[in-house]
Motif scaffolding. Structure first.
Motif, PDB file in Angstrom:
ATOM      1  N   GLY A  56       0.784  -1.227   0.000  1.00 33.42           N
ATOM      2  CA  GLY A  56       0.000   0.000   0.000  1.00 33.42           C
ATOM      3  C   GLY A  56       0.815   1.276   0.000  1.00 33.42           C
ATOM      4  N   THR A  57       2.136   1.164   0.077  1.00 25.23           N
ATOM      5  CA  THR A  57       2.972   2.359   0.027  1.00 25.23           C
ATOM      6  C   THR A  57       3.162   2.809  -1.427  1.00 25.23           C
ATOM      7  OG1 THR A  57       5.007   1.034  -0.056  1.00 25.23           O
ATOM      8  CG2 THR A  57       4.208   1.727   2.115  1.00 25.23           C
ATOM      9  N   LYS A  58       3.332   4.111  -1.593  1.00 31.89           N
ATOM     10  CA  LYS A  58       3.481   4.665  -2.933  1.00 31.89           C
ATOM     11  C   LYS A  58       4.921   4.504  -3.401  1.00 31.89           C
ATOM     12  CE  LYS A  58       1.430   8.546  -3.549  1.00 31.89           C
ATOM     13  NZ  LYS A  58       1.145  10.003  -3.544  1.00 31.89           N
ATOM     14  N   ALA A  59       5.106   3.930  -4.590  1.00 31.74           N
ATOM     15  CA  ALA A  59       6.444   3.728  -5.139  1.00 31.74           C
ATOM     16  C   ALA A  59       6.925   4.968  -5.877  1.00 31.74           C
ATOM     17  CB  ALA A  59       6.457   2.525  -6.077  1.00 31.74           C
ATOM     18  N   TRP A  60       6.034   5.582  -6.692  1.00 29.63           N
ATOM     19  CA  TRP A  60       6.397   6.795  -7.412  1.00 29.63           C
ATOM     20  C   TRP A  60       5.150   7.498  -7.928  1.00 29.63           C
ATOM     21  CZ3 TRP A  60       4.469   6.519 -12.282  1.00 29.63           C
ATOM     22  CH2 TRP A  60       4.409   5.277 -12.922  1.00 29.63           C
ATOM     23  N   THR A  61       5.324   8.763  -8.280  1.00 33.79           N
ATOM     24  CA  THR A  61       4.265   9.571  -8.891  1.00 33.79           C
ATOM     25  C   THR A  61       4.850  10.358 -10.053  1.00 33.79           C
ATOM     26  OG1 THR A  61       3.014   9.814  -6.836  1.00 33.79           O
ATOM     27  CG2 THR A  61       2.589  11.432  -8.567  1.00 33.79           C
ATOM     28  N   ARG A  62       4.113  10.401 -11.155  1.00 29.04           N
ATOM     29  CA  ARG A  62       4.490  11.215 -12.304  1.00 29.04           C
ATOM     30  C   ARG A  62       3.348  12.187 -12.573  1.00 29.04           C
ATOM     31  NH1 ARG A  62       9.181  11.971 -15.634  1.00 29.04           N
ATOM     32  NH2 ARG A  62       8.435  13.231 -17.375  1.00 29.04           N
ATOM     33  N   ASP A  63       3.654  13.487 -12.598  1.00 26.80           N
ATOM     34  CA  ASP A  63       2.632  14.516 -12.752  1.00 26.80           C
ATOM     35  C   ASP A  63       3.013  15.452 -13.888  1.00 26.80           C
ATOM     36  OD1 ASP A  63       0.502  16.174 -12.434  1.00 26.80           O
ATOM     37  OD2 ASP A  63       1.011  16.880 -10.428  1.00 26.80           O
ATOM     38  N   GLU A  64       2.102  15.596 -14.852  1.00 26.10           N
ATOM     39  CA  GLU A  64       2.308  16.503 -15.976  1.00 26.10           C
ATOM     40  C   GLU A  64       1.102  17.427 -16.105  1.00 26.10           C
ATOM     41  OE1 GLU A  64       4.900  16.910 -17.963  1.00 26.10           O
ATOM     42  OE2 GLU A  64       6.091  15.267 -17.122  1.00 26.10           O
ATOM     43  N   ALA A  65       1.322  18.571 -16.728  1.00 30.90           N
ATOM     44  CA  ALA A  65       0.229  19.531 -16.910  1.00 30.90           C
ATOM     45  C   ALA A  65      -0.783  19.044 -17.942  1.00 30.90           C
ATOM     46  CB  ALA A  65       0.795  20.886 -17.332  1.00 30.90           C
ATOM     47  N   SER A  66      -0.335  18.211 -18.875  1.00 35.08           N
ATOM     48  CA  SER A  66      -1.209  17.698 -19.931  1.00 35.08           C
ATOM     49  C   SER A  66      -1.880  16.397 -19.486  1.00 35.08           C
ATOM     50  CB  SER A  66      -0.392  17.457 -21.198  1.00 35.08           C
ATOM     51  OG  SER A  66      -1.220  17.034 -22.262  1.00 35.08           O
ATOM     52  N   PRO A  67      -3.096  16.115 -19.955  1.00 30.62           N
ATOM     53  CA  PRO A  67      -3.787  14.873 -19.560  1.00 30.62           C
ATOM     54  C   PRO A  67      -3.150  13.634 -20.168  1.00 30.62           C
ATOM     55  CG  PRO A  67      -5.051  16.036 -21.223  1.00 30.62           C
ATOM     56  CD  PRO A  67      -3.942  16.960 -20.816  1.00 30.62           C
ATOM     57  N   ILE A  68      -3.245  12.533 -19.446  1.00 29.90           N
ATOM     58  CA  ILE A  68      -2.759  11.238 -19.930  1.00 29.90           C
ATOM     59  C   ILE A  68      -3.723  10.717 -20.993  1.00 29.90           C
ATOM     60  CG2 ILE A  68      -2.296   8.839 -19.295  1.00 29.90           C
ATOM     61  CD1 ILE A  68      -1.532   9.888 -16.493  1.00 29.90           C
TER      62      ILE A  68
END
Length: 363
Positions: free
Chosen positions: A152-164
């Motif tokens: 349940g721990t978060k491994a990574w996050t990727r955040d961009e201004a444009s939608p996936i």
């Protein structure tokens, strides 16, 4: 047994045979090849999974395969044992040995094993996406995605201004495409493998993406006017486009793309059907289809491919011999269908049925 009962059982047996025949009717294009159901089971008749704290997590992977058919989902085994869950109209996801259900405004989402035992709780709002290898959370807003570990721990996050606009993963990594044309690959630890804009089009949107299990290749279909397929070779921290092909007509929806189990081929949707690239020889071919490609893959130890296509009125299951010779096909009526290729088995879902299909004449 009375005559009436004998007639009753005979009629029941005949009805079951007719249902199976209508579900996947053998329609050979050549005398030696045709589809034949090994078993067919009804989803709505399967045992319902009941989540509960008293359930014990499985010690090893159960080997069950997740399926989703419209508003139904569950798991099945190679011998036809099916379990199902009733989502009661709520959103859901299922993958590998896990499943989850959540309302639209859920602040957190419990994830369960196939037997109903609690696996983890994703303690953030968003859309939980379960795959064969991992648990992902697509955050509200459409531009951010996180991967979670089994605890349940978060491994990574990727955040961009444009939608996936495209997402796929494999044993090695995840590959993400965005509306602004950016293509990014991230390994299981969160390390960026590459991030670049394929470019070359008036509208630089990524419509399909895939990455091989060994992490040596990635692929995408990107752009509108023109639309391009590209293959990327990954060598450590270096990446290079080693193949590209442009199409005269551009599709304007999410498209299918996937590497074959062997890793030697990549399949992708085109405006005329299915594109196949042999990575070893860099030979590109197209198999013409009218409709949406739902899935395609290799049949083990042969030079044959299995393809499922959705048309406006039906679905079509086909065998294609490399590079583009269609040798057998069957059409069936269904609102929803899936194709899963696993351990040499062909599993076809259609509305309320799941069948294991054999191909006669291949061996």
């Amino acid at each position: 047994m009375t005559i009436r009962k004998k007639i009753k059982y005979a009629l029941a047996g005949s009805l079951i045979f007719i249902i199976i025949y209508l579900f996947v009717a053998a329609e050979p294009l050549e005398n030696d090849f045709y589809f034949q159901p090994d078993w067919t089971k009804t989803v709505s008749a399967a045992e319902i999974i009941v989540p509960g704290a008293e359930e014990t997590p499985p010690e090893v992977n159960t080997g069950k395969e997740a399926f989703m058919l419209a508003d139904k989902f569950g798991f099945f085994t190679e011998d036809g044992n099916i379990t199902r869950m009733d989502p009661k109209g709520m959103r859901f996801s299922a993958g590998a040995d896990s499943w989850c259900i959540y309302p639209r405004n859920a602040r957190e989402t419990p994830v369960y094993y196939s037997n109903g035992a609690l696996k983890m709780t994703v303690k953030e709002p968003g859309f939980v996406h379960l795959t064969k290898n991992s648990v992902y959370l697509f955050h509200p807003g459409g531009g951010a995605v996180s991967m979670y570990n089994d605890d349940g721990t978060k491994a990574w996050t990727r955040d961009e201004a444009s939608p996936i606009t495209a997402f796929s993963e494999s044993k090695s990594a995840a590959v993400i495409g965005y509306g602004n044309g950016l293509l990014t690959a991230i390994d299981k630890t969160g390390k960026e493998i590459f991030s670049f804009y394929p470019g070359g089009s008036d509208l630089p949107v990524v419509l399909a993406a895939a990455i091989s299990d060994d992490g040596k290749y990635a692929a995408c279909v990107s752009g509108i006017n023109p639309q391009r397929f590209i293959l990327i070779k990954i060598d450590g921290n270096q990446h290079k486009i080693i193949f590209h092909h442009s199409f005269d007509v551009s599709m304007r929806r999410q498209l299918f793309a996937s590497f074959g189990e062997s890793g030697d081929r990549v399949f992708f949707e085109t405006n005329t059907g299915l594109g196949i690239l042999d990575i070893k020889t860099m030979k590109f071919s197209e198999v013409p289809f009218n409709g949406q490609i739902l899935n395609a893959g290799e049949y083990p130890e042969t030079n044959f491919f299995i393809i499922l296509v959705k048309t406006d009125t039906s679905h079509i299951l086909s065998i294609v011999e490399e590079p583009e010779h269609k040798i057998a096909s069957t059409e069936f009526n269904a609102k929803n269908a899936f194709l899963i290729l696993k351990n040499g088995g062909i599993y076809l879902g259609s509305d309320d049925n799941i069948s294991r299909i054999n191909i006669k004449g291949l061996r």
